[in-house]
Design a protein around this motif. Structure first.
Motif, short mmCIF file in Angstrom:
data_model
loop_
_atom_site.label_atom_id
_atom_site.label_comp_id
_atom_site.label_asym_id
_atom_site.label_seq_id
_atom_site.Cartn_x
_atom_site.Cartn_y
_atom_site.Cartn_z
N CYS A 15 0.82 -1.21 0.00
CA CYS A 15 0.00 0.00 0.00
C CYS A 15 0.86 1.26 0.00
O CYS A 15 0.50 2.27 -0.59
N CYS A 19 0.24 4.37 -2.84
CA CYS A 19 -0.45 5.59 -2.38
C CYS A 19 0.10 6.82 -3.11
O CYS A 19 1.27 7.15 -2.98
N CYS A 45 -5.15 2.25 -1.87
CA CYS A 45 -4.48 1.35 -0.92
C CYS A 45 -5.38 0.20 -0.52
O CYS A 45 -4.95 -0.96 -0.45
N SER A 48 -5.56 -2.44 -3.05
CA SER A 48 -4.31 -3.16 -3.30
C SER A 48 -3.95 -4.12 -2.16
O SER A 48 -3.14 -5.03 -2.36
N CYS A 49 -4.50 -3.93 -0.99
CA CYS A 49 -4.08 -4.74 0.16
C CYS A 49 -4.54 -6.20 0.02
O CYS A 49 -5.75 -6.45 -0.03
#
Ligand code: SF4
Ligand code: SF4
Length: 74
Positions: A15, A19, A45, A48-49
């Motif tokens: 993340c 960002c 973020c 994407s985690c």
């Protein structure tokens, strides 16, 4: 309000890389944090985690808005 990282974070750092506001910091394999003064709630973020460890200002994890098309009958 800003996005927030929960205890599910494993510190992979993914993340932090994505960002656009450079709002995320943390050491490898340690829980990362979001600077609420920099976060503008784009949600990149959270998407994407891999551990769903990032929630929005309402405490909700990212849910895809993509609606699957029904192609039956075509
Ligand atoms: S992508 Fe998820 S698990 Fe990886 S550092 Fe960020 S919040 Fe933690
Ligand atoms: S929501 Fe956007 S600006 Fe805020 S921490 Fe996540 S990627 Fe950065």
């Amino acid at each position: 309000m800003a996005y927030r990282i929960t205890g599910a974070c494993l510190g992979c750092g993914g993340c932090k890389v994505v960002c656009p506001a450079e709002a995320i910091s943390g050491l490898p394999e340690q829980m990362h944090v979001i600077d609420p003064g920099r976060c503008f709630e784009c949600g990149v973020c959270a998407r994407s985690c891999p551990h769903k460890a990032i929630v929005d200002s309402a405490g909700q994890p990212y849910v895809s808005k993509i609606i699957r098309q029904d192609v039956r009958g075509r």
